[in-house]
Design an enzyme around this catalytic site. Structure first.
Site, PDB file in Angstrom:
ATOM      1  N   LYS A 193      12.277  -3.794   7.678  1.00 16.06           N
ATOM      2  CA  LYS A 193      11.499  -4.800   6.956  1.00 16.06           C
ATOM      3  C   LYS A 193      12.079  -6.161   7.290  1.00 16.06           C
ATOM      4  O   LYS A 193      13.260  -6.250   7.644  1.00 16.06           O
ATOM      5  CB  LYS A 193      11.598  -4.563   5.441  1.00 16.06           C
ATOM      6  CG  LYS A 193      10.429  -5.088   4.662  1.00 16.06           C
ATOM      7  CD  LYS A 193       9.251  -4.162   4.762  1.00 16.06           C
ATOM      8  CE  LYS A 193       8.067  -4.622   3.968  1.00 16.06           C
ATOM      9  NZ  LYS A 193       7.073  -3.551   3.858  1.00 16.06           N
TER      10      LYS A 193
HETATM   11  P1  NAD Z   1      -0.899 -10.151  -0.294  1.00 15.26           P
HETATM   12  O1  NAD Z   1       0.004 -11.311  -0.127  1.00 15.26           O
HETATM   13  O2  NAD Z   1      -2.120 -10.033   0.534  1.00 15.26           O
HETATM   14  O3  NAD Z   1      -1.368 -10.062  -1.830  1.00 15.26           O
HETATM   15  C1  NAD Z   1      -0.500 -10.028  -2.914  1.00 15.26           C
HETATM   16  C2  NAD Z   1      -1.319 -10.203  -4.193  1.00 15.26           C
HETATM   17  O4  NAD Z   1      -0.479  -9.957  -5.325  1.00 15.26           O
HETATM   18  C3  NAD Z   1      -1.879 -11.605  -4.374  1.00 15.26           C
HETATM   19  O5  NAD Z   1      -3.173 -11.502  -4.938  1.00 15.26           O
HETATM   20  C4  NAD Z   1      -0.923 -12.234  -5.390  1.00 15.26           C
HETATM   21  O6  NAD Z   1      -1.509 -13.294  -6.138  1.00 15.26           O
HETATM   22  C5  NAD Z   1      -0.604 -11.045  -6.251  1.00 15.26           C
HETATM   23  N1  NAD Z   1       0.633 -11.127  -7.010  1.00 15.26           N
HETATM   24  C6  NAD Z   1       1.880 -11.491  -6.617  1.00 15.26           C
HETATM   25  N2  NAD Z   1       2.747 -11.409  -7.622  1.00 15.26           N
HETATM   26  C7  NAD Z   1       2.049 -10.968  -8.680  1.00 15.26           C
HETATM   27  C8  NAD Z   1       2.375 -10.678 -10.037  1.00 15.26           C
HETATM   28  N3  NAD Z   1       3.614 -10.810 -10.484  1.00 15.26           N
HETATM   29  N4  NAD Z   1       1.383 -10.220 -10.847  1.00 15.26           N
HETATM   30  C9  NAD Z   1       0.124 -10.065 -10.418  1.00 15.26           C
HETATM   31  N5  NAD Z   1      -0.240 -10.325  -9.155  1.00 15.26           N
HETATM   32  C10 NAD Z   1       0.695 -10.779  -8.322  1.00 15.26           C
HETATM   33  O7  NAD Z   1       0.038  -8.865  -0.142  1.00 15.26           O
HETATM   34  P2  NAD Z   1      -0.387  -7.373   0.252  1.00 15.26           P
HETATM   35  O8  NAD Z   1      -0.283  -7.232   1.707  1.00 15.26           O
HETATM   36  O9  NAD Z   1      -1.640  -7.017  -0.467  1.00 15.26           O
HETATM   37  O10 NAD Z   1       0.837  -6.553  -0.371  1.00 15.26           O
HETATM   38  C11 NAD Z   1       0.903  -6.202  -1.758  1.00 15.26           C
HETATM   39  C12 NAD Z   1       1.905  -5.076  -1.943  1.00 15.26           C
HETATM   40  O11 NAD Z   1       1.516  -3.966  -1.135  1.00 15.26           O
HETATM   41  C13 NAD Z   1       3.346  -5.390  -1.537  1.00 15.26           C
HETATM   42  O12 NAD Z   1       4.204  -4.678  -2.382  1.00 15.26           O
HETATM   43  C14 NAD Z   1       3.436  -4.831  -0.136  1.00 15.26           C
HETATM   44  O13 NAD Z   1       4.767  -4.515   0.235  1.00 15.26           O
HETATM   45  C15 NAD Z   1       2.589  -3.586  -0.305  1.00 15.26           C
HETATM   46  N6  NAD Z   1       2.046  -3.025   0.949  1.00 15.26           N
HETATM   47  C16 NAD Z   1       1.266  -3.775   1.777  1.00 15.26           C
HETATM   48  C17 NAD Z   1       0.753  -3.196   2.932  1.00 15.26           C
HETATM   49  C18 NAD Z   1      -0.173  -3.945   3.853  1.00 15.26           C
HETATM   50  O14 NAD Z   1      -0.694  -3.314   4.778  1.00 15.26           O
HETATM   51  N7  NAD Z   1      -0.439  -5.220   3.648  1.00 15.26           N
HETATM   52  C19 NAD Z   1       1.051  -1.862   3.233  1.00 15.26           C
HETATM   53  C20 NAD Z   1       1.833  -1.111   2.353  1.00 15.26           C
HETATM   54  C21 NAD Z   1       2.318  -1.710   1.208  1.00 15.26           C
END
Ligand code: NAD
Length: 407
Positions: A97
């Protein structure tokens, strides 16, 4: 939290103590300074990280996060979870990561590009299509991956699409990657609901986080006939027990409006959001959202972890005791890395698949893994998280023993 999870799984499978000692640490942890020219002419030095946990099963693989709270501990935990995730779903990858401690919302496009290119240059010798392949995570997207790919390619002197996954399709990305994580959450929720005998068309769901994962998950749930009654982001949540019009919300967000300004729903604070009535809860924002303080107050029957590490171990126990079925992150959100793997394979072969083929293969892997984990959890009388970790750690341990110790 990640170390305690490893210990629980290691105890249960009787992992060789030498392997456990090694797996408690990353293989390599890199901290780099990222000097960046800001639009006002000044130079700001951001701190960047890349942590590679284990490559016992193959090249390191994992996302890059841009967020103010990124630090070495968080990145290391996320790297370890990537090792387990890739192992669990049977991908030939290890876990890594990376990230930069910054607030991407306060950076202009030019600043973001400069910072991304300098970060890539700083970690250049530690990444590569056969070494370590980054991907998007919180705060990063296809555009950021394109800049990383371009910077790496400029240094090599030829185009190297296989250096990152989650790229735009025009430069070697795969169809279906953008939607893969949320789509995977949808497939898993469908299977879990079947297992529990829940009729999805009578279920309401809450989705915390409305970014890449949350938004697509909400869409997938609607496709399955679920009423998405609440969504939230950093600024707070909205709720409507009759169901929210997700496509209207997407358009609303595209106009850079705040979720809470949406008129057809009730405003809810971030804290109260998770306790709203629902059948299905999908935390898809960030770590440690469900803790011993709020776990007892959740109303859901099924919880699918779209985010990485949203539930603490104490909360996990409370939920298990309450009879909530928790689908752990390393299974629920594995769709992203699975389709990243497909993208890497397509780049190496220069042969691209249709979106149907991508989705079909994604579904196959997730279904198979879900049932393997469910079976072990019944056999060992443990929750799904422990069952998933047991399988994942066992596989990595086996690979380490087979490869032996290079000295
Ligand atoms: P992103 O940046 O696209 O979206 C994150 C969202 O979460 C935003 O809408 C933000 O406003 C919201 N957010 C942040 N802190 C918050 C809080 N305290 N309460 C409520 N909402 C909050 O990110 P993403 O790519 O969607 O990733 C989200 C999660 O999924 C992370 O934990 C990431 O590690 C995990 N993840 C992402 C992927 C991927 O393919 N993008 C794959 C596996 C896991």
């Amino acid at each position: 939290m990640a170390l305690r999870q490893l210990d629980l799984a290691a105890d249960r499978i009787g992992l060789d103590p030498n392997l456990r000692t090694r797996l408690r640490r990353p293989a390599r942890a890199l901290i780099v300074s990222v000097p960046t020219r800001m639009d006002d002419g000044s130079v700001r030095v951001f701190t960047g990280y890349r942590v590679q946990h284990s490559d016992a099963l193959g090249p390191f693989k994992g996302g890059i996060r841009y967020h103010p709270e990124v630090n070495l501990g968080e990145v290391s935990a996320l790297a370890m979870w990537m090792t387990w995730k890739c192992s669990l779903v049977g991908l030939p990858f290890g876990g890594a990561k990376g990230g930069i401690s910054c607030d991407p919302r306060r950076l202009s496009r030019k600043e973001m590009q400069g910072m991304t290119r300098r970060y890539t240059a700083e970690i250049l010798n530690f990444i590569g299509p056969q070494i370590d392949i980054p991907a998007p995570d919180m705060g990063t997207n296809e555009q950021v991956m394109a800049w990383i790919m371009d910077t790496y390619s400029m240094h090599k002197g030829y185009a190297v699409p296989g250096i990152v996954t989650g790229k735009p399709v025009d430069i070697g990305g795969t169809l279906g990657r953008r939607e893969a994580t949320g789509r995977g959450v949808g497939y898993i929720v469908e299977q879990a609901a079947n297992h529990l005998g829940m009729d999805l068309t009578k279920c309401g769901a809450l989705v915390q986080g409305f970014g890449n994962v949350g938004l697509v998950t909400a869409r997938e749930l609607v496709r399955l006939g679920v009423r998405v009654v609440g969504v939230s982001d950093r600024s707070g949540g909205i709720y409507n027990p009759k169901g929210l019009p997700i496509e209207d919300l997407v358009k609303f967000k595209e106009q850079n409006k705040k979720l809470q300004e949406f008129s057809l729903a009730e405003k809810i604070t971030g804290k109260e959001f998770l306790k709203l009535p629902c059948d299905i809860l999908v935390p898809s924002a960030t770590e440690m959202q469900i803790t011993k303080e709020n776990a007892g107050k959740l109303k859901c029957r099924l919880l699918a972890e779209g985010a990485n590490g949203p539930t603490t171990l104490e909360a996990d126990k409370i939920l298990t005791d309450k009879g909530v079925l928790v689908i752990p992150d390393i299974l629920a959100n594995a769709g992203g890395v699975i389709v990243s793997y497909f993208e890497w394979v397509q780049d190496l072969q220069n042969f691209f698949w249709s979106e149907d083929e991508v989705n079909k293969k994604l579904k196959e892997i997730l279904m198979r893994t879900f049932h393997t984990v469910l079976e072990l959890s019944h056999k060992e009388q443990v929750n799904l998280r422990l069952a998933a970790l047991m399988i994942a750690v066992q596989r990595v341990g086996r690979a380490m023993l087979m490869r032996g110790l290079y000295a």
